[in-house]
Design an enzyme around this catalytic site. Sequence first.
Site, PDB file in Angstrom:
ATOM      1  N   CYS A 168       0.826  -1.219   0.000  1.00  0.00           N
ATOM      2  CA  CYS A 168       0.000   0.000   0.000  1.00  0.00           C
ATOM      3  C   CYS A 168       0.858   1.266   0.000  1.00  0.00           C
ATOM      4  O   CYS A 168       0.627   2.182  -0.801  1.00  0.00           O
ATOM      5  CB  CYS A 168      -0.969  -0.025   1.174  1.00  0.00           C
ATOM      6  SG  CYS A 168      -0.247  -0.518   2.746  1.00  0.00           S
TER       7      CYS A 168
HETATM    8  N1  LIG Z   1      -4.152  -4.299   5.303  1.00  0.00           N
HETATM    9  C1  LIG Z   1      -3.694  -3.587   4.285  1.00  0.00           C
HETATM   10  O1  LIG Z   1      -3.921  -2.363   4.172  1.00  0.00           O
HETATM   11  C2  LIG Z   1      -2.878  -4.253   3.210  1.00  0.00           C
HETATM   12  C3  LIG Z   1      -2.573  -3.523   2.052  1.00  0.00           C
HETATM   13  C4  LIG Z   1      -1.809  -4.132   1.043  1.00  0.00           C
HETATM   14  C5  LIG Z   1      -1.378  -5.430   1.214  1.00  0.00           C
HETATM   15  N2  LIG Z   1      -1.669  -6.113   2.360  1.00  0.00           N
HETATM   16  C6  LIG Z   1      -1.197  -7.487   2.470  1.00  0.00           C
HETATM   17  O2  LIG Z   1      -2.306  -8.336   2.233  1.00  0.00           O
HETATM   18  C7  LIG Z   1      -2.186  -9.515   3.034  1.00  0.00           C
HETATM   19  C8  LIG Z   1      -3.450  -9.647   3.904  1.00  0.00           C
HETATM   20  O3  LIG Z   1      -3.510  -8.504   4.728  1.00  0.00           O
HETATM   21  P1  LIG Z   1      -4.722  -8.261   5.725  1.00  0.00           P
HETATM   22  O4  LIG Z   1      -4.519  -6.905   6.281  1.00  0.00           O
HETATM   23  O5  LIG Z   1      -5.998  -8.597   5.074  1.00  0.00           O
HETATM   24  O6  LIG Z   1      -4.389  -9.373   6.850  1.00  0.00           O
HETATM   25  P2  LIG Z   1      -5.315  -9.925   7.998  1.00  0.00           P
HETATM   26  O7  LIG Z   1      -6.413  -8.947   8.268  1.00  0.00           O
HETATM   27  O8  LIG Z   1      -4.426 -10.301   9.122  1.00  0.00           O
HETATM   28  O9  LIG Z   1      -5.953 -11.252   7.375  1.00  0.00           O
HETATM   29  C9  LIG Z   1      -5.213 -12.428   7.128  1.00  0.00           C
HETATM   30  C10 LIG Z   1      -6.107 -13.502   6.538  1.00  0.00           C
HETATM   31  O10 LIG Z   1      -5.335 -14.675   6.273  1.00  0.00           O
HETATM   32  C11 LIG Z   1      -5.908 -15.820   6.982  1.00  0.00           C
HETATM   33  N3  LIG Z   1      -4.762 -16.642   7.393  1.00  0.00           N
HETATM   34  C12 LIG Z   1      -4.352 -17.785   6.787  1.00  0.00           C
HETATM   35  N4  LIG Z   1      -3.238 -18.253   7.321  1.00  0.00           N
HETATM   36  C13 LIG Z   1      -2.898 -17.405   8.291  1.00  0.00           C
HETATM   37  C14 LIG Z   1      -1.830 -17.383   9.197  1.00  0.00           C
HETATM   38  N5  LIG Z   1      -0.879 -18.328   9.226  1.00  0.00           N
HETATM   39  N6  LIG Z   1      -1.784 -16.357  10.067  1.00  0.00           N
HETATM   40  C15 LIG Z   1      -2.748 -15.396  10.095  1.00  0.00           C
HETATM   41  N7  LIG Z   1      -3.789 -15.377   9.215  1.00  0.00           N
HETATM   42  C16 LIG Z   1      -3.860 -16.393   8.326  1.00  0.00           C
HETATM   43  C17 LIG Z   1      -6.761 -15.208   8.093  1.00  0.00           C
HETATM   44  O11 LIG Z   1      -7.928 -15.960   8.384  1.00  0.00           O
HETATM   45  P3  LIG Z   1      -7.928 -17.333   9.175  1.00  0.00           P
HETATM   46  O12 LIG Z   1      -7.016 -17.148  10.347  1.00  0.00           O
HETATM   47  O13 LIG Z   1      -9.344 -17.593   9.549  1.00  0.00           O
HETATM   48  O14 LIG Z   1      -7.431 -18.327   8.196  1.00  0.00           O
HETATM   49  C18 LIG Z   1      -7.243 -13.925   7.433  1.00  0.00           C
HETATM   50  O15 LIG Z   1      -8.371 -14.197   6.594  1.00  0.00           O
HETATM   51  C19 LIG Z   1      -0.926  -9.346   3.892  1.00  0.00           C
HETATM   52  O16 LIG Z   1       0.111 -10.057   3.311  1.00  0.00           O
HETATM   53  C20 LIG Z   1      -0.681  -7.848   3.847  1.00  0.00           C
HETATM   54  O17 LIG Z   1       0.689  -7.525   3.991  1.00  0.00           O
HETATM   55  C21 LIG Z   1      -2.423  -5.555   3.352  1.00  0.00           C
END
Ligand SMILES: NC(=O)c1ccc[n+]([C@@H]2O[C@H](COP(=O)([O-])OP(=O)(O)OC[C@H]3O[C@@H](n4cnc5c(N)ncnc54)[C@H](OP(=O)(O)O)[C@@H]3O)[C@@H](O)[C@H]2O)c1
Length: 345
Positions: free
Chosen positions: A149
């Site tokens: 981002c």
């Molecule tokens: N947040 C942002 O603004 C943003 C922007 C650009 C890119 N990103 C990238 O996009 C990816 C997702 O970000 P997010 O903010 O959506 O993350 P998040 O809110 O922490 O969500 C992570 C998701 O992955 C699943 N998961 C599967 N294996 C996991 C594990 N070992 N540990 C933790 N969760 C696990 C979780 O659900 P379950 O635990 O139920 O499986 C959850 O659905 C990341 O790599 C992040 O760096 C994020």
Amino acid sequence: MIKAAVIGATGYTGQDLVRILSAHPGVELTLLTSRQNQGVIYGHLFTACRNLVELRLSQLDYDQAAQKAEVAFLAFPHTESQVAAAELLARKVRVIDLSADFRFRKAAIYRRYYSEHRFPALLRKAVYGLPEVYREQIKKAQLIANPGCFPTSVILALKPLMQKRLIDPKSVIIDSKSGLTGAGRNAAVDFLFCEISGSVRAYNIYKHRHQPEMDQELSRLYGRKTEVTFVPHLVPINRGILSTIYVQFPRKISPSRLETIYQEAYGKEPFIRVLSLGEQPDTSKVRGSNYCDLGLSLAPDGRKAVLTSALDNLVKGAAGNAVQNMNIMLGMEETAGLKQIPLHP
Ligand SMILES: NC(=O)c1ccc[n+]([C@@H]2O[C@H](COP(=O)([O-])OP(=O)(O)OC[C@H]3O[C@@H](n4cnc5c(N)ncnc54)[C@H](OP(=O)(O)O)[C@@H]3O)[C@@H](O)[C@H]2O)c1
């Protein structure tokens, strides 16, 4: 209709993928996965989706995913996408990964900032998914590394000046502010309301993981290795990034030339809005949308400028940009499903 899966559908980017894809005219959501909420109807878990998203969350099974979907969005934490991407690609599913796992061209950089890469050959196959830079490569991609981002806000602001080599790259100083959804949907003391509310702080100076990503892409645009100074800040808002970027011109530039450069670079881009000289973008004017708004302010001496760049970290900084990539990769209208007006106020 394109059949799409969101793998890791319960995180913040996963939720925004579901929000955008469920309203996409050319997409049918066929699979949503979660480890912790298997069997639960999505609209029951996230009641904003009540009666709107009736799919049940399931565990990730690669054969089933390949039967159900032709494109998969991976919204896992970094390092967790590597195996999933390899397994899905082996089953001919196109992959758009939102993590950092395939953003680096060199495994050594990934190792330094994240961990040992298990599939370094896939790093060469992946296309860095910033449409405004790599649209032609995205059209042919099987694996897309959706950018971070902060890097998206910064690269979009700097691209026109870097490509034309109009600024001294060593002079670039980036001060970025992000809302809390940028840290994902995790419980952590640092992100408690009482720790964040009414406070602004810088963090990870000289060691933020988005720094090498910016350096990689800005070096390519400039045509020579360059390292910028990047200082991220956490601000008490839910969504949004504002990057304020200080640059210096070795040779004086006029206001009209600066404006023309940005109009030429972005006049035809559907999601980049270049504001009038001196006008400032605002995170609340891009919230919930795939727009990146760019502001240009030139010093009276024509030798310094401040660029400002605002986007929604979960949309142009993640899910919306990922859908834009899917549209390009699958030959759909690039703006399909992404034309929402930002949510203001
Ligand atoms: N947040 C942002 O603004 C943003 C922007 C650009 C890119 N990103 C990238 O996009 C990816 C997702 O970000 P997010 O903010 O959506 O993350 P998040 O809110 O922490 O969500 C992570 C998701 O992955 C699943 N998961 C599967 N294996 C996991 C594990 N070992 N540990 C933790 N969760 C696990 C979780 O659900 P379950 O635990 O139920 O499986 C959850 O659905 C990341 O790599 C992040 O760096 C994020």
